[in-house]
Design an enzyme around this catalytic site. Structure first.
Site, mmCIF file in Angstrom:
data_model
loop_
_atom_site.group_PDB
_atom_site.id
_atom_site.type_symbol
_atom_site.label_atom_id
_atom_site.label_comp_id
_atom_site.label_asym_id
_atom_site.label_seq_id
_atom_site.Cartn_x
_atom_site.Cartn_y
_atom_site.Cartn_z
ATOM 1 N N HIS A 240 0.873 -1.177 0.000
ATOM 2 C CA HIS A 240 0.000 0.000 0.000
ATOM 3 C C HIS A 240 0.907 1.223 0.000
ATOM 4 O O HIS A 240 1.858 1.294 0.786
ATOM 5 C CB HIS A 240 -0.909 -0.008 1.227
ATOM 6 C CG HIS A 240 -2.069 0.926 1.100
ATOM 7 N ND1 HIS A 240 -1.915 2.292 1.093
ATOM 8 C CD2 HIS A 240 -3.394 0.693 0.941
ATOM 9 C CE1 HIS A 240 -3.105 2.864 0.945
ATOM 10 N NE2 HIS A 240 -4.022 1.908 0.848
ATOM 11 N N ARG A 292 -2.201 1.035 -7.389
ATOM 12 C CA ARG A 292 -1.262 1.031 -6.259
ATOM 13 C C ARG A 292 0.166 0.663 -6.589
ATOM 14 O O ARG A 292 1.104 1.183 -6.001
ATOM 15 C CB ARG A 292 -1.741 -0.011 -5.251
ATOM 16 C CG ARG A 292 -2.737 0.556 -4.374
ATOM 17 C CD ARG A 292 -3.142 -0.406 -3.352
ATOM 18 N NE ARG A 292 -4.387 0.149 -2.856
ATOM 19 C CZ ARG A 292 -5.227 -0.471 -2.119
ATOM 20 N NH1 ARG A 292 -4.984 -1.717 -1.768
ATOM 21 N NH2 ARG A 292 -6.308 0.114 -1.720
ATOM 22 N N HIS A 353 0.737 -5.007 2.242
ATOM 23 C CA HIS A 353 -0.675 -4.796 2.561
ATOM 24 C C HIS A 353 -1.556 -5.996 2.225
ATOM 25 O O HIS A 353 -2.465 -6.326 2.979
ATOM 26 C CB HIS A 353 -1.139 -3.582 1.758
ATOM 27 C CG HIS A 353 -2.545 -3.160 1.988
ATOM 28 N ND1 HIS A 353 -3.009 -2.729 3.215
ATOM 29 C CD2 HIS A 353 -3.617 -3.096 1.150
ATOM 30 C CE1 HIS A 353 -4.289 -2.400 3.117
ATOM 31 N NE2 HIS A 353 -4.686 -2.633 1.880
ATOM 32 N N ARG A 388 -4.277 -6.235 -7.268
ATOM 33 C CA ARG A 388 -5.683 -6.070 -6.880
ATOM 34 C C ARG A 388 -6.127 -4.614 -7.008
ATOM 35 O O ARG A 388 -5.428 -3.693 -6.586
ATOM 36 C CB ARG A 388 -5.872 -6.518 -5.432
ATOM 37 C CG ARG A 388 -7.266 -6.259 -4.885
ATOM 38 C CD ARG A 388 -7.362 -6.764 -3.479
ATOM 39 N NE ARG A 388 -6.551 -6.008 -2.570
ATOM 40 C CZ ARG A 388 -7.006 -5.059 -1.752
ATOM 41 N NH1 ARG A 388 -8.293 -4.759 -1.731
ATOM 42 N NH2 ARG A 388 -6.188 -4.427 -0.937
HETATM 43 P P1 FAD Z 1 -9.155 -11.670 7.832
HETATM 44 O O1 FAD Z 1 -10.116 -10.582 7.962
HETATM 45 O O2 FAD Z 1 -7.729 -11.352 8.024
HETATM 46 O O3 FAD Z 1 -9.548 -12.794 8.879
HETATM 47 C C1 FAD Z 1 -8.713 -13.908 9.073
HETATM 48 C C2 FAD Z 1 -9.158 -14.618 10.315
HETATM 49 O O4 FAD Z 1 -8.505 -15.867 10.440
HETATM 50 C C3 FAD Z 1 -8.849 -13.868 11.598
HETATM 51 O O5 FAD Z 1 -9.956 -14.006 12.451
HETATM 52 C C4 FAD Z 1 -7.651 -14.607 12.170
HETATM 53 O O6 FAD Z 1 -7.509 -14.503 13.557
HETATM 54 C C5 FAD Z 1 -7.993 -16.012 11.755
HETATM 55 N N1 FAD Z 1 -6.855 -16.930 11.669
HETATM 56 C C6 FAD Z 1 -5.709 -16.779 10.976
HETATM 57 N N2 FAD Z 1 -4.934 -17.859 11.135
HETATM 58 C C7 FAD Z 1 -5.608 -18.718 11.933
HETATM 59 C C8 FAD Z 1 -5.332 -20.006 12.458
HETATM 60 N N3 FAD Z 1 -4.181 -20.658 12.211
HETATM 61 N N4 FAD Z 1 -6.255 -20.585 13.251
HETATM 62 C C9 FAD Z 1 -7.407 -19.960 13.547
HETATM 63 N N5 FAD Z 1 -7.727 -18.734 13.086
HETATM 64 C C10 FAD Z 1 -6.841 -18.131 12.279
HETATM 65 N N6 FAD Z 1 -9.912 -4.461 1.450
HETATM 66 C C11 FAD Z 1 -10.953 -3.865 0.841
HETATM 67 O O7 FAD Z 1 -11.608 -4.463 -0.021
HETATM 68 N N7 FAD Z 1 -11.309 -2.596 1.204
HETATM 69 C C12 FAD Z 1 -10.634 -1.893 2.150
HETATM 70 O O8 FAD Z 1 -10.999 -0.763 2.460
HETATM 71 C C13 FAD Z 1 -9.527 -2.487 2.771
HETATM 72 N N8 FAD Z 1 -8.805 -1.814 3.703
HETATM 73 C C14 FAD Z 1 -7.799 -2.460 4.356
HETATM 74 C C15 FAD Z 1 -7.115 -1.812 5.374
HETATM 75 C C16 FAD Z 1 -6.146 -2.471 6.098
HETATM 76 C C17 FAD Z 1 -5.400 -1.752 7.196
HETATM 77 C C18 FAD Z 1 -5.837 -3.816 5.793
HETATM 78 C C19 FAD Z 1 -4.795 -4.559 6.577
HETATM 79 C C20 FAD Z 1 -6.486 -4.471 4.759
HETATM 80 C C21 FAD Z 1 -7.475 -3.795 4.035
HETATM 81 N N9 FAD Z 1 -8.160 -4.430 3.005
HETATM 82 C C22 FAD Z 1 -9.208 -3.809 2.397
HETATM 83 C C23 FAD Z 1 -7.933 -5.841 2.723
HETATM 84 C C24 FAD Z 1 -9.033 -6.636 3.453
HETATM 85 O O9 FAD Z 1 -9.298 -6.046 4.690
HETATM 86 C C25 FAD Z 1 -8.645 -8.072 3.676
HETATM 87 O O10 FAD Z 1 -8.151 -8.636 2.497
HETATM 88 C C26 FAD Z 1 -9.871 -8.856 4.122
HETATM 89 O O11 FAD Z 1 -10.397 -8.274 5.276
HETATM 90 C C27 FAD Z 1 -9.519 -10.293 4.361
HETATM 91 O O12 FAD Z 1 -10.626 -10.903 4.968
HETATM 92 P P2 FAD Z 1 -10.509 -12.413 5.392
HETATM 93 O O13 FAD Z 1 -11.779 -12.771 6.044
HETATM 94 O O14 FAD Z 1 -10.028 -13.218 4.255
HETATM 95 O O15 FAD Z 1 -9.303 -12.421 6.449
HETATM 96 C C1 SIN Z 2 -7.599 1.697 1.692
HETATM 97 O O1 SIN Z 2 -8.515 2.159 2.384
HETATM 98 O O2 SIN Z 2 -6.753 2.381 1.121
HETATM 99 C C2 SIN Z 2 -7.493 0.233 1.554
HETATM 100 C C3 SIN Z 2 -8.358 -0.225 0.471
HETATM 101 C C4 SIN Z 2 -7.965 -1.600 0.049
HETATM 102 O O3 SIN Z 2 -6.981 -2.173 0.511
HETATM 103 O O4 SIN Z 2 -8.686 -2.112 -0.804
#
Ligand code: FAD
Ligand code: SIN
Length: 541
Positions: A240, A292, A353, A388
């Site tokens: 990012h 990005r 990121h 992405r």
């Molecule tokens: P996560 O939300 O990371 O959840 C993973 C889960 O798995 C967690 O609960 C964790 O504790 C659990 N876990 C991991 N390993 C284990 C294990 N071994 N055993 C048990 N549990 C485990 N994307 C967008 O589209 N829009 C945005 O505005 C955006 N902003 C972002 C801002 C930030 C600061 C960040 C870091 C990312 C952002 N992203 C954004 C990306 C997006 O947030 C993530 O890609 C998305 O939330 C991933 O969701 P997920 O459910 O796959 O994983």
């Molecule tokens: C951001 O708010 O810049 C994050 C958005 C994203 O990771 O998709």
């Protein structure tokens, strides 16, 4: 206390919670998560969720923007599914109680880099937190879901765990649940299931500087790799462009860098070098709103050229009221560091990121192992290609999580086979770790090596060095793992090492620069051959 369930979901971010809710409409679910329910990348998401909501927007435009960002490597069918099914999933989230920001009663739509239209549905600048809140509230009301916190999945249960099935070929492998560590009791248990859904999120913690919280240690990628599942495009790590620059003394080595959302640039934020000059025009006509990879490389180049540690993001031309209205969370956090963003420029640097590659899944989120599904960041659905598009990640998690749940429904209905006997975890002969410094040191080393040699700009020499260093850490870690009673840190280190290996190996396989993978030795895309995914599989398991 071995547990048994129809469906085991691992992870409580948007992908795990949303999929669990859909599946629980027709069967029992156990959802495990390694910390508390809300701790996830999702909880930190700021900008929002991209979707075609405005009547002036079209599916074709969102598809085109996604394909352009993906630099020739997107799977067009997957992108079409993502975009067409997106609006329905946004309305599902609203139905489940998510309060997105509205203007005159309509969803307020923001704009971010690479998007040709305003299409980012958001809850001010804490979208992820609001989505998590709504999904967790819904789960609480659902009797079919048992949530177990502080429980870390160690490895998937497949033929290679069952004594008499070890010879089963990789192409015909099943998944029947996972060994899990009950972190508060330091005890390993077995959860068997007909279906397992990996929703473990990303791997940003592989890098020294990352926006990802401490949970993002790549456990899902590593477990899938160790069990012989197919992974792809692991070299495409998204940096990012704008995380808040802070000095080392402000954080320890796995505290995430605070994100300054891309929506700030969408709102008119200007990037400047430390002498106050704008520089994005030199790199791309879309300036601050270029995709990005371009913005992050431009900043990296300016930092190297000038020998600076950060550039500035300037939003001071907006009124304080406007800033507070749109970015209350960013305003408050910067204030903690003494930066009033309505008056002062914000010091920013790129940080790791998002992982665009992951476990290869099809359009119903099925992996290459029978009974194993994967959703969210941990996957490679094909929608992101080599880079992405902003805010397509939360969307991918709900679109493919929903599709997984439809397929799981059919699978459970016709499930006939018996789950074989799988032995309990055996840690006889192991000892408690008495030198935790070995693990802390190796973790820091992995993160530093990956930041220095496998970052925004790569080269053959840097990758070779990284590969040698990571291999040594791998040997030391495996040795320690075999002798030690397991605990969280050693499991996470082992997973970080596996992810580092996959990223380096995939980067070495790609003999071109494309999207997020930029290497000095092959500075352009390979125009002569059809772009292809980098596929990787552990055949020694
Ligand atoms: P996560 O939300 O990371 O959840 C993973 C889960 O798995 C967690 O609960 C964790 O504790 C659990 N876990 C991991 N390993 C284990 C294990 N071994 N055993 C048990 N549990 C485990 N994307 C967008 O589209 N829009 C945005 O505005 C955006 N902003 C972002 C801002 C930030 C600061 C960040 C870091 C990312 C952002 N992203 C954004 C990306 C997006 O947030 C993530 O890609 C998305 O939330 C991933 O969701 P997920 O459910 O796959 O994983
Ligand atoms: C951001 O708010 O810049 C994050 C958005 C994203 O990771 O998709």
């Amino acid at each position: 206390m071995a547990l048994k369930t129809d469906v085991l979901v691992i992870g409580s971010g948007i992908a795990g919670l949303f999929t669990a809710l859909q599946v629980s409409e027709y069967t029992d679910v156990i959802l495990i998560t390694k910390k508390n329910q809300s701790e996830s990348n999702t909880n930190y998401a700021q900008g929002g969720i991209a979707s075609v909501i405005d009547t002036k927007d079209t599916f074709e435009k969102h598809i085109e923007d996604t394909l352009v960002a993906g630099a020739g490597l997107c799977n067009k069918k997957a992108v079409s599914i993502l975009v067409h099914e997106g609006p329905d999933r946004i309305y599902d989230l609203i139905e489940l109680g998510t309060n997105f920001t509205r203007k005159n009663g309509k969803l307020d739509l923001a704009k971010e880099g690479g998007h040709s239209m305003h299409r980012i549905v958001h809850a001010r600048d804490f979208t992820g937190q609001e989505v998590e809140r709504a999904l967790i509230e819904s789960i609480k009301l659902h009797p079919n879901i048992t949530v177990i916190e502080d429980t870390l999945a160690i490895d998937l249960l497949t033929e290679h765990n069952a004594n008499n099935l070890k010879e089963a070929t990789l192409n015909n492998r099943n998944c029947w649940g996972a060994y899990v560590l009950l972190c508060n009791q330091n005890k390993v248990e077995k959860i068997t299931s007909k279906v397992t859904v990996l929703a473990t999120g990303g791997l940003g913690q592989v890098y020294l500087h990352t926006t990802n919280p401490a949970i993002a240690t790549g456990d899902g990628y590593a477990m899938a790799y160790r069990s012989g599942a197919l992974l792809g495009n692991m070299e495409f790590i998204q940096f990012h462009p704008t995380s808040l620059y802070t000095t080392e003394k402000d954080r320890d080595f796995h505290t995430p860098a605070f994100l300054i959302s891309e929506a700030v640039r969408g709102f008119g934020g200007i990037l400047r070098t430390q002498d106050g000059n704008e520089f994005m025009e030199k790199y791309d006509s879309r300036k601050e709103l270029a995709p990005r990879d371009i913005v992050a490389r431009a900043i990296d180049n300016e930092l190297k050229r000038r020998g600076d540690e950060f550039v500035y993001l300037d939003i001071t031309h907006k009124t304080k009221d406007d800033i507070l209205e749109h970015f209350p969370n960013i305003f408050k956090t910067c204030m903690k560091y003494g930066i009033d963003i309505s008056k002062n420029y914000i010091p920013v640097v790129p940080a790791a990121h998002y992982a665009c590659g992951g476990i290869v899944v099809d359009e119903f989120a099925r992996t290459s192992l029978k009974g194993l599904y994967a959703c969210g960041e941990v996957t490679m659905t094909g929608v992101h290609g080599a880079n992405r598009l902003a805010s397509n990640s939360l969307l991918e998690a709900v679109v493919f999580g929903y599709r997984a749940s439809m397929d799981i429904k059919d699978l459970i209905k016709k499930y006939e086979s018996e789950i074989p006997e799988i032995p309990d975890w055996d840690d006889s002969g192991t000892l408690s770790a008495d030198e935790k410094v070995l693990i802390t040191h190796s973790t820091k080393e992995v993160k530093q090596v990956m930041w220095d040699y496998v970052g925004i700009v790569r080269s053959n020499l840097r990758l070779e060095r990284a590969s040698t260093r990571i291999h040594n850490i791998f040997l030391e870690t495996e040795n320690l793992y075999k002798k030690t009673k397991i605990f969280e840190d050693i499991l996470e280190l082992r997973n970080l090492v596996a992810c580092a290996h996959m990223i380096i190996k995939s980067a070495q396989l790609r003999k071109e620069s494309r999207g997020l993978h930029y290497t000095l030795d092959y500075p352009t895309p390979d125009f002569l051959t059809e772009p292809k995914e980098t596929l990787i599989r552990n055949t020694h398991t």
